[in-house]
Design a protein around this motif. Sequence first.
Motif, PDB file in Angstrom:
ATOM      1  N   UNK A   1       2.466   1.679  -3.394  1.00  0.00           N
ATOM      2  CA  UNK A   1       1.467   2.097  -4.373  1.00  0.00           C
ATOM      3  C   UNK A   1       1.177   3.587  -4.221  1.00  0.00           C
ATOM      4  N   UNK A   2       0.958   4.001  -2.975  1.00  0.00           N
ATOM      5  CA  UNK A   2       0.610   5.397  -2.728  1.00  0.00           C
ATOM      6  C   UNK A   2       1.765   6.321  -3.117  1.00  0.00           C
ATOM      7  N   UNK A   3       2.986   5.900  -2.806  1.00  0.00           N
ATOM      8  CA  UNK A   3       4.141   6.734  -3.163  1.00  0.00           C
ATOM      9  C   UNK A   3       4.305   6.810  -4.679  1.00  0.00           C
TER      10      UNK A   3
ATOM     11  N   UNK B   1      -7.042  11.256  -8.205  1.00  0.00           N
ATOM     12  CA  UNK B   1      -6.716  11.632  -9.579  1.00  0.00           C
ATOM     13  C   UNK B   1      -7.775  11.083 -10.517  1.00  0.00           C
ATOM     14  N   UNK B   2      -8.203  11.893 -11.453  1.00  0.00           N
ATOM     15  CA  UNK B   2      -9.222  11.437 -12.394  1.00  0.00           C
ATOM     16  C   UNK B   2      -8.595  10.527 -13.444  1.00  0.00           C
ATOM     17  N   UNK B   3      -9.295   9.460 -13.812  1.00  0.00           N
ATOM     18  CA  UNK B   3      -8.749   8.599 -14.866  1.00  0.00           C
ATOM     19  C   UNK B   3      -8.799   9.291 -16.225  1.00  0.00           C
ATOM     20  N   UNK B   4      -7.903   8.897 -17.110  1.00  0.00           N
ATOM     21  CA  UNK B   4      -7.848   9.526 -18.429  1.00  0.00           C
ATOM     22  C   UNK B   4      -8.848   8.907 -19.387  1.00  0.00           C
TER      23      UNK B   4
ATOM     24  N   UNK C   1       1.909   6.651  -6.806  1.00  0.00           N
ATOM     25  CA  UNK C   1       0.855   7.575  -7.254  1.00  0.00           C
ATOM     26  C   UNK C   1       1.320   9.022  -7.082  1.00  0.00           C
ATOM     27  N   UNK C   2       1.948   9.291  -5.953  1.00  0.00           N
ATOM     28  CA  UNK C   2       2.463  10.638  -5.710  1.00  0.00           C
ATOM     29  C   UNK C   2       3.489  11.037  -6.765  1.00  0.00           C
TER      30      UNK C   2
ATOM     31  N   UNK D   1     -14.276   2.983  -9.435  1.00  0.00           N
ATOM     32  CA  UNK D   1     -14.653   2.683  -8.055  1.00  0.00           C
ATOM     33  C   UNK D   1     -14.159   3.843  -7.199  1.00  0.00           C
TER      34      UNK D   1
ATOM     35  N   UNK E   1      -8.056   3.428  -8.327  1.00  0.00           N
ATOM     36  CA  UNK E   1      -7.880   4.620  -9.162  1.00  0.00           C
ATOM     37  C   UNK E   1      -6.917   4.437 -10.325  1.00  0.00           C
TER      38      UNK E   1
ATOM     39  N   UNK F   1      -5.274   4.863 -13.935  1.00  0.00           N
ATOM     40  CA  UNK F   1      -5.364   5.970 -14.887  1.00  0.00           C
ATOM     41  C   UNK F   1      -6.161   5.545 -16.110  1.00  0.00           C
TER      42      UNK F   1
ATOM     43  N   UNK G   1       3.456  10.173  -9.719  1.00  0.00           N
ATOM     44  CA  UNK G   1       2.810  10.322 -11.016  1.00  0.00           C
ATOM     45  C   UNK G   1       2.916   9.101 -11.901  1.00  0.00           C
ATOM     46  N   UNK G   2       3.012   7.921 -11.297  1.00  0.00           N
ATOM     47  CA  UNK G   2       3.030   6.683 -12.073  1.00  0.00           C
ATOM     48  C   UNK G   2       1.752   6.581 -12.901  1.00  0.00           C
TER      49      UNK G   2
ATOM     50  N   UNK H   1      -4.352   8.740  -2.410  1.00  0.00           N
ATOM     51  CA  UNK H   1      -3.571   7.709  -1.737  1.00  0.00           C
ATOM     52  C   UNK H   1      -4.459   6.625  -1.129  1.00  0.00           C
TER      53      UNK H   1
ATOM     54  N   UNK I   1      -6.661   3.652  -0.467  1.00  0.00           N
ATOM     55  CA  UNK I   1      -6.845   2.443  -1.259  1.00  0.00           C
ATOM     56  C   UNK I   1      -8.071   1.666  -0.807  1.00  0.00           C
TER      57      UNK I   1
ATOM     58  N   UNK J   1      -1.908   2.334   6.099  1.00  0.00           N
ATOM     59  CA  UNK J   1      -0.764   1.793   5.385  1.00  0.00           C
ATOM     60  C   UNK J   1      -0.347   2.648   4.193  1.00  0.00           C
ATOM     61  N   UNK J   2      -1.290   3.441   3.678  1.00  0.00           N
ATOM     62  CA  UNK J   2      -0.988   4.240   2.486  1.00  0.00           C
ATOM     63  C   UNK J   2      -0.585   5.673   2.849  1.00  0.00           C
ATOM     64  N   UNK J   3      -0.471   5.963   4.125  1.00  0.00           N
ATOM     65  CA  UNK J   3      -0.123   7.307   4.581  1.00  0.00           C
ATOM     66  C   UNK J   3      -1.056   8.341   3.936  1.00  0.00           C
TER      67      UNK J   3
ATOM     68  N   UNK K   1       0.826  -1.205   0.000  1.00  0.00           N
ATOM     69  CA  UNK K   1       0.000   0.000   0.000  1.00  0.00           C
ATOM     70  C   UNK K   1       0.861   1.256   0.000  1.00  0.00           C
ATOM     71  N   UNK K   2       1.925   1.233   0.793  1.00  0.00           N
ATOM     72  CA  UNK K   2       2.787   2.413   0.860  1.00  0.00           C
ATOM     73  C   UNK K   2       3.464   2.644  -0.494  1.00  0.00           C
TER      74      UNK K   2
END
Lengths: 906, 207
Positions: free
Chosen positions: A238-240, B203-206, A242-243, B51, A261, A263, A245-246, B12, B14, B159-161, A235-236
Amino acid sequence: MSEQSLLPRLSRRQFLKTSAVATALAALGDSLLGGPMATLTEGAAKEAPASDVWIPTVCVLCDEGCGLLAHQVDGVVVKVEGNPAQPANKGRICGRSNGWPLILYNPYRAKAPLKRTNTDKGLGVDPKWQEISWDEAMTTVATKVKEAMKKDPHTLYLHNGHRAARSNLMWGSFASATKTVNKLGSVNWCTGGTLHTLSFHMNGVTVADPEMEYSKYHIDVGGRFLGAKGTPFLNRQFAEAKDRGIKVVSLCPIVSPNSPNPDEWLPIKPGTDAAFHLAVANVMLNELNRYDAEFIKWRTNGPYLIGPDGLYVRAGGPKVKDPMRLNAEYGPPLVWDTDAKAARPYNDASVKNVALEGTFTVNGVTCKPSFQMLKDHVKKYTPEMAEKTTDIPAATIRRIAGELLDAAQIGKTITIDGVTLPYRPASVGFSKAYSGSRGFQTHLSARIVNLLLGNYQAPGGFASTSQPEMKPNPADGLLDVSKMTRAHEFYGEHATWPSEKADNSSAWPGVYNTNGITWYAIDDPKKYNLRHPPAVYGFTGANMLGNSTNPTFIAGVMKKIPFIFGICLQLDDVAEMCDVVLPDHSYFEKFYLEGVGDPHTYGTVDFLMQPVVPQPVFPGTRDGNEIVIDLAERCGLLFGKGGLNERLNSSYGLKDKLALDLNKRYTFEDIMDRRLKAAHGEAFGLEYFKKAGYHVLEEGGIAERFGVAMFSKARIPLYWEYMVYWREQLRKDLAGIKAKFGVDVRRPSNEAALNYMQPLPDLQPRPEFDAPAEFDLYCVHYKTMLHSMATFMDNAWINEHTLNNDPYSMRVMIHTATAAQKGIKTGDPIWVEGRFGKTKGEAMVTELTRPDTVAIAGLFGASSTNIWPPAREGPHMNYLCSGEEEYRDPITGNVMNGAKVKVYKA
Amino acid sequence: MTRYGMVIDLGRCLACGACSLACKSENGTPPGVLWSKVMIRETGKFPATRRTALPTQCMHCAKAPCVTVCPTGATTKRADGIVLVDYAKCIGCKLCESACPYGARTFVQAIKPYYEKYGFTPYETLMYAKHKAGVEEKCTFCVDRIAQGKDPACVTTCPAYARTFGDLDDPKSEVAKLVAQGKTYQLLPEQGTNPSIYYLPAKKPTA
């Protein structure tokens, strides 16, 4: 202000005097089984010292091994938090770990030794348990085991659960001591068959996955980004990512909760992923002509010349033993030296340039580099062909191929901690995405895309998740995996018949997922030529009826087994098939050692799981390890040569004063102490671990993490030449058996299984989807983070959270248009019926799935009559699936994980 | 002044539910009482759909309607912005429950064991002492953890901060900095409640 609204923390005795709850408690009778719980009312009469402590331990609810701190107040665990010292979870924990208090105190646990009084066995049939003494229970089990051993030890079928449930470390050695060949592992649904096999051969490690710390682009196949576990580490990352900009592209028939989420969502038709991957490879190779050529030339067998027989063309002269081919001797494979315009051994230091393309004649043999064979092989997978198969537009496939290559920035390097590495921050597919009846070739097709990107063991690419340990095979320069734990996959044994092992695994190139065939062999011993029908089935941590295909069928087979016992934490589905249940301590009441990889250095840290309550919650339970030691002694398997003690000395490296006396009984705690001292040194025994919780076993650095230090010279198979070699070995073996006994060992035929053993993958039709037209919909299965295994169904907190927050996961997802056609509305009870069975659940009408696909999460729908009743709710995918060989991957034994179904109102 | 608040980054988040389960464990809320939730829903039409997940709890509003409507003074707002319920004063009239636009409050009908057949577990016996039947309950921002200098349990476990907790009035705090960046939003701003929980958008999907 109103802080007094929160009652002050009272001491236990104060609390009992004042609380209304205490009154309610006093009114409680004894629990149905196992006598009263060790409740506070019971303890109140005693003068137990007040305590408030945090105890380090480790979580085993999945295989991540998160460090925990359990908060114990007056003997009661009131909270579990993450241990900040653990490098992977850094003090964070998932929802399941937060649910620990309810697992520990779940009153539906197995609380005392039980014997069934109902002679009828079956799914949903109450065994009508009767509580018995430990002595009666152990005597009964030991008598049955001894009887079986006396007649034929192979009639003992001893089953060890998945690692996450396998805290009974003594069980494996006990099973070995009985000398039965029928030791089963709980890997029916596991992706392990493909995941481990491909990871061994291509990354030199048990598990390799996309490396997310540096990734910029990822195609998440099957919605498995979070591994269906959502561990703090994943999870960490993944979130990082995302930050940073993956870009995440989700390739999945449904919008998966494990790929939050994305893209872009590509709603692919179920079972067609290989066509997508191979079309992407085709665009790279035959349209764009872009790939990591340097990587293919020097780090894979891409330049190795392949003859008309599909095997390497090799040099004459000095031959070398090949450990992956039963030590037969070979000359080195040849490559085409474009400077010398001649074939040269792959390891000839004078060769500076090699051909990847072209057709050559060497010693009169027409041959091609394996890369050329791949290039030719994928030509048929045009984006247009793939569009028809997958429903992903051809233009999208072309765009994705270009985006992957752009993101992979072939040629670039990155320097981390002074080590310069190739930097390829693009990847396709987590390993765990590829299971199912044709999972091996689907996974291999994704691996080919990753190879073309040159992302192996590269930051942001496809890398090992622990330290790789491989060396080059001296015979061909590829990774030599013959010394790895599961080295018998693809090499090492010939097919034998009749087989000692019930699942006939010797006739399979991979054996990881073949165990489940055992049940079909027991059911029809003649068809499978079963030599040793089971007299006793014993298990620990393995719910074959919860985690296996077709529970109805397997329960029927279990009825035929004369005696079943289990070391059980829960009275779950499989426990109900037992004649005798031996109740285990929960993980919070026993010791266990978890070796955890540090994801940032790839060093190894040992974490101790230890009792966090002063005494077991249910006094009638025992540590499963003590149960096994007791059982071993009663069966005459503890002492002397070949006994449990000797096996433990060997497997834990117990020498000199740490060695166990072969004729003395030890406690499991003592054995753990010795094991820790043997691994970490005299100062780091159990007492040290109890306080510290962990100790670093091995330090690692960036070179270890990406394998630079470990196997920089070993090559990776782009072309699976030894699949051809082993296919021909197996062909001879199977033909020999057929000539002598007149049987095809493999099903549906030897030929079908052999034909699947290809050096390059194809889109393979999935037998589970080849169903009559009345089954008009696909049904796919997905996992959710909170329900990754059957053991979470009866956690009331998790159940309540799911019912209140997630309208999808305990229901059947069905698309709006399809539901309208069938007159189905959200909340309607519906049947989902396939060829092998049916399951009932509530409909959830949604836009999050393809119109031709319904989806079931899991696991839900337990059958046990003694489990917490809400755990019996919800649809259960396994009823739709068959575990017969015809519906398994012919190489690895992975079972079908989708089905064709019809859906109607219940 | 101190005004405790939280920023939840939906990019972030999830939807793993760790916050909700950590809240359960920390506060020992009885069955049917969820102070922390994660609403999982969907938007859009196939295939341009996604989702969504929205973690919610008491918003500790600056202008809290629950405080205004409470007839007994049971619901109050502390100087540091935390809205609390004094169970001794709560008469269970449910006015606050109706007034809260965020559905953050739950009326505790009765305190029952999760595993009813077997009665209260030792954990429940200890933890339910902090709860009372017949009153309204909601998230307290883990007020006793804050007193110990800790973050609320949902923040510590995430877990995702995705969650950041702190003093919105302190410009140096992480929460204040995140809010100052101007990308955050509050739920139902038209209600004029000025919640202390802010969200960063997913973030919005493209596609």
